[in-house]
Design a protein around this motif. Structure first.
Motif, PDB file in Angstrom:
ATOM      1  N   GLU A  42       3.572  -3.889  -6.600  1.00 48.39           N
ATOM      2  CA  GLU A  42       3.150  -4.523  -5.339  1.00 48.39           C
ATOM      3  C   GLU A  42       3.211  -3.603  -4.134  1.00 48.39           C
ATOM      4  O   GLU A  42       2.784  -3.969  -3.044  1.00 48.39           O
ATOM      5  CB  GLU A  42       3.996  -5.769  -5.096  1.00 48.39           C
ATOM      6  CG  GLU A  42       3.568  -6.866  -6.037  1.00 48.39           C
ATOM      7  CD  GLU A  42       4.388  -8.125  -5.898  1.00 48.39           C
ATOM      8  OE1 GLU A  42       5.193  -8.203  -4.954  1.00 48.39           O
ATOM      9  OE2 GLU A  42       4.203  -8.999  -6.756  1.00 48.39           O
ATOM     10  N   SER A  43       3.769  -2.409  -4.324  1.00 46.51           N
ATOM     11  CA  SER A  43       3.854  -1.496  -3.172  1.00 46.51           C
ATOM     12  C   SER A  43       2.573  -0.674  -2.988  1.00 46.51           C
ATOM     13  O   SER A  43       2.448   0.066  -2.027  1.00 46.51           O
ATOM     14  CB  SER A  43       5.051  -0.563  -3.342  1.00 46.51           C
ATOM     15  OG  SER A  43       4.898   0.209  -4.507  1.00 46.51           O
ATOM     16  N   ILE A  44       1.603  -0.836  -3.901  1.00 49.33           N
ATOM     17  CA  ILE A  44       0.364  -0.043  -3.798  1.00 49.33           C
ATOM     18  C   ILE A  44      -0.550  -0.632  -2.721  1.00 49.33           C
ATOM     19  O   ILE A  44      -0.858  -1.826  -2.730  1.00 49.33           O
ATOM     20  CB  ILE A  44      -0.369  -0.013  -5.158  1.00 49.33           C
ATOM     21  CG1 ILE A  44       0.515   0.662  -6.202  1.00 49.33           C
ATOM     22  CG2 ILE A  44      -1.704   0.727  -5.038  1.00 49.33           C
ATOM     23  CD1 ILE A  44      -0.001   0.525  -7.627  1.00 49.33           C
ATOM     24  N   LYS A  45      -0.987   0.251  -1.793  1.00 50.53           N
ATOM     25  CA  LYS A  45      -1.838  -0.217  -0.704  1.00 50.53           C
ATOM     26  C   LYS A  45      -3.291   0.233  -0.846  1.00 50.53           C
ATOM     27  O   LYS A  45      -4.164  -0.238  -0.118  1.00 50.53           O
ATOM     28  CB  LYS A  45      -1.302   0.324   0.641  1.00 50.53           C
ATOM     29  CG  LYS A  45       0.141  -0.027   0.916  1.00 50.53           C
ATOM     30  CD  LYS A  45       0.314  -1.437   1.391  1.00 50.53           C
ATOM     31  CE  LYS A  45      -0.154  -1.564   2.822  1.00 50.53           C
ATOM     32  NZ  LYS A  45       0.029  -2.940   3.321  1.00 50.53           N
ATOM     33  N   GLY A  46      -3.537   1.203  -1.726  1.00 51.63           N
ATOM     34  CA  GLY A  46      -4.898   1.692  -1.885  1.00 51.63           C
ATOM     35  C   GLY A  46      -4.956   2.716  -3.003  1.00 51.63           C
ATOM     36  O   GLY A  46      -3.919   3.231  -3.428  1.00 51.63           O
ATOM     37  N   VAL A  47      -6.191   2.981  -3.479  1.00 51.45           N
ATOM     38  CA  VAL A  47      -6.351   3.883  -4.615  1.00 51.45           C
ATOM     39  C   VAL A  47      -7.433   4.916  -4.289  1.00 51.45           C
ATOM     40  O   VAL A  47      -8.498   4.570  -3.766  1.00 51.45           O
ATOM     41  CB  VAL A  47      -6.772   3.101  -5.889  1.00 51.45           C
ATOM     42  CG1 VAL A  47      -6.847   4.028  -7.094  1.00 51.45           C
ATOM     43  CG2 VAL A  47      -5.792   1.957  -6.162  1.00 51.45           C
ATOM     44  N   ILE A  48      -7.135   6.181  -4.603  1.00 54.42           N
ATOM     45  CA  ILE A  48      -8.132   7.240  -4.436  1.00 54.42           C
ATOM     46  C   ILE A  48      -8.462   7.798  -5.815  1.00 54.42           C
ATOM     47  O   ILE A  48      -7.556   8.072  -6.610  1.00 54.42           O
ATOM     48  CB  ILE A  48      -7.605   8.371  -3.508  1.00 54.42           C
ATOM     49  CG1 ILE A  48      -7.320   7.817  -2.111  1.00 54.42           C
ATOM     50  CG2 ILE A  48      -8.599   9.527  -3.446  1.00 54.42           C
ATOM     51  CD1 ILE A  48      -6.745   8.828  -1.126  1.00 54.42           C
ATOM     52  N   LEU A  49      -9.747   7.920  -6.129  1.00 54.45           N
ATOM     53  CA  LEU A  49     -10.163   8.508  -7.396  1.00 54.45           C
ATOM     54  C   LEU A  49     -10.575   9.953  -7.122  1.00 54.45           C
ATOM     55  O   LEU A  49     -11.416  10.210  -6.260  1.00 54.45           O
ATOM     56  CB  LEU A  49     -11.348   7.750  -8.006  1.00 54.45           C
ATOM     57  CG  LEU A  49     -11.250   6.225  -8.084  1.00 54.45           C
ATOM     58  CD1 LEU A  49     -12.462   5.667  -8.848  1.00 54.45           C
ATOM     59  CD2 LEU A  49      -9.970   5.781  -8.783  1.00 54.45           C
ATOM     60  N   SER A  50     -10.003  10.893  -7.844  1.00 56.28           N
ATOM     61  CA  SER A  50     -10.218  12.319  -7.550  1.00 56.28           C
ATOM     62  C   SER A  50     -11.529  12.826  -8.144  1.00 56.28           C
ATOM     63  O   SER A  50     -12.249  12.107  -8.832  1.00 56.28           O
ATOM     64  CB  SER A  50      -9.071  13.146  -8.129  1.00 56.28           C
ATOM     65  OG  SER A  50      -9.301  13.387  -9.501  1.00 56.28           O
TER      66      SER A  50
END
Ligand code: XMP
Length: 507
Positions: A42-50
């Motif tokens: 639940e601490s994830i605020k966003g995702v970046i795909l490399s």
């Protein structure tokens, strides 16, 4: 709970840089292999795909199930990441007519799009891709172009998904940090509250919970990472931490004494072990560089193990491993290369649980944490020094006399760098004792003595390095002082090779 951004690594060379940039925004992030997304965190605020070395249509391309994250977190795809999202949703990705590498300028973009807040039209971006997105699905909106690339960036309409084909993480993208900030802060809502102080507070609490009343040993090397790890652990568990500092006889002049003194001033419970006689004995007559390394590595483990066993009931081995050592980098074949440790072989031999409190920090963050812990600046800004020490800077066999000569010459060089305020300008410096004698003249006497080479390099990560352009006047003074003061040396040369093709150390 520490909020974070997850960066999924599809194997690009610049994935670590994305992590660095996000951390520079005082936002915590973790880089994970593309297929290791931590569901339910639940601490994830966003995702970046490399980015990735693959093409999306490649059979071996790394793929994820987009629906696992779509709609749950804001997503930013970079290069391959952007192409993967577009392709998966029905867009077209094809080999670019002209390969798109290097500088380009955003000739048009949607100035109202939150991703471009504060960014100038015409801003320079860095392209590095062999493929390009030639069409996007109907619900995707093109939001930026360059002269060469029509779809330089897009957003999925009514969704929190963006893709950019350029690389905001590299320095050549002038406003890349602003773009990442727009994503991380404005879109993901991160509070930018990661700081050395908050790291220390949460890590000390975690270490206390993890270690309880257990006893811990840690090998100190004099280097920044192990020193900061020790001070942090000391703050968490005090006297339950025992530090062991082994002198293998190949340290710099007075290093053992001085560093031990520094550690004692920091309140560390530290045992100094002078094992130099053992190492000189085992190294006698050995000339082959890799054998020297092996002998010192194994000898270090044996001495450390013996000392650690004198302490009762030790349960943990602590190490100053840092993030770049731990990131599981993806090779082109898709196999995951195991994380490695500072002192290869020690954890296996000792059968202790491993504690690595700095494993999620980059080097400059370790330094910031060290400063926040009140450590003296000279410990924090020390140059890297190889584990086998002067042994790999004495070409040929090693004797106590040669070590003495090298220590004296090295001391003059390093002290000179400090006196001339050049120490912090170079990444690393040292002297190499050459297996060469040459003719000289001192007074009326002919001499036939040793030559030494000075080595100083600039670098950011030791992977590549350039020789440092030190002032001639400085080099002249150091050369004179070495020849006048160090008995046994009558010639000084300066190493002007870069890495590659040369390495930093001569052995
Ligand atoms: P090279 O010589 O490969 O060195 O350009 C790159 C960086 O690594 C250090 N180095 C070592 N560090 N054990 C270490 O702990 C070693 O055997 C070793 N060999 C090289 C070197 O000083 C430089 O910072």
């Amino acid at each position: 709970m520490q909020e974070k951004i997850i960066i999924l690594d599809f194997g690009s060379q610049t994935t670590q840089l994305i992590g660095r940039r996000v951390r520079e925004l005082d936002t915590y992030c973790e880089i994970l292999p593309y297929n290791k997304f931590p569901k339910g965190d639940e601490s994830i605020k966003g995702v970046i795909l490399s980015g990735s070395p693959f093409s999306v249509y490649d059979e071996k391309a790394f793929k994820i199930v987009l629906d696992d994250i779509r709609g749950k977190y804001p997503i930013l795809g970079i290069c391959y990441g952007a192409q993967f999202i577009a392709y998966t949703c029905g867009g077209t990705v094809e080999p670019a007519g002209t390969r798109e590498y290097g500088r380009a300028h955003l000739s048009a973009f949607d100035t109202d799009n939150v991703l471009f807040k504060g960014i100038r039209l015409g801003t320079q971006v860095w392209m590095s891709h062999g493929d390009t997105i030639t069409s996007i699905p109907a619900n995707f909106k093109k939001i930026a172009s360059t002269d060469e690339v029509a779809i330089a960036a897009y957003q999925v309409e009514n969704e929190q998904i963006w893709g950019v084909q350029f690389h905001p993480e590299v320095y050549h993208t002038e406003e890349g940090t602003q773009l990442l900030k727009n994503f991380v802060v404005d879109i993901c809502g991160c509070k930018q509250d990661w700081s050395p102080a908050s790291f220390i507070e949460s890590t000390v609490a975690e270490l206390r919970a993890q270690l309880g009343d257990d006893k811990v040993v840690l090998g100190l090397s004099g280097g920044v990472d192990s020193s900061v790890a020790a001070v942090l652990l000391n703050r968490a568990i005090g006297k339950n931490l025992t530090c062991i500092f082994v002198d293998h006889g190949m340290l710099r002049k007075n290093e053992f004494k001085n560093v031990l003194h520094d550690y004692e001033c920091l309140g560390l419970n530290v045992i100094g072990v002078d094992a130099s006689a053992k190492f000189f004995g085992e190294l006698a007559g050995v000339t082959e560089p890799e054998r020297k390394r092996k002998i010192i590595g194994k000898g270090f483990i044996d001495v450390f193990d013996e000392e650690a066993h004198k302490i009762k009931d030790v349960k943990w081995l602590a190490q100053g491993t840092i993030y770049p050592d731990c990131i599981e980098s993806l090779s082109i074949t898709g196999t995951v290369i195991k994380s490695h440790h500072n002192v290869g072989g020690l954890p296996e031999k000792m059968n202790l649980k491993l504690c690595e409190p700095l494993r999620l920090l980059f080097k400059d963050e370790v330094r910031r944490v060290g400063r926040e812990l009140g450590m003296p600046e000279h410990l924090i800004t020390r140059h890297p020094f190889p584990g086998p020490g002067l042994a790999v800077r004495i070409l040929g066999d090693i004797t106590p006399e040669k070590v003495r000569i090298l220590q004296d010459a090295d001391d003059i060089f390093i002290q000179g760098l400090r006196d001339w305020n050049l120490y912090n300008e170079v990444w690393q410096a040292g002297v190499v004792l050459l297996p060469v004698q040459s003719v000289g003249v001192m007074g009326d006497e002919r001499t036939y003595e040793r030559a030494v080479a000075l080595r100083a390099v600039t670098s950011t990560d030791a992977m590549t390095a350039d020789w440092a352009k030190l002032p001639y006047e400085f080099l002249g003074k150091v050369s004179n002082e070495i020849i006048n003061k160090v008995k046994g040396v009558n010639r000084v040369v300066y190493d002007i090779s870069s890495k590659p093709p040369s390495t930093i150390e001569w052995e």
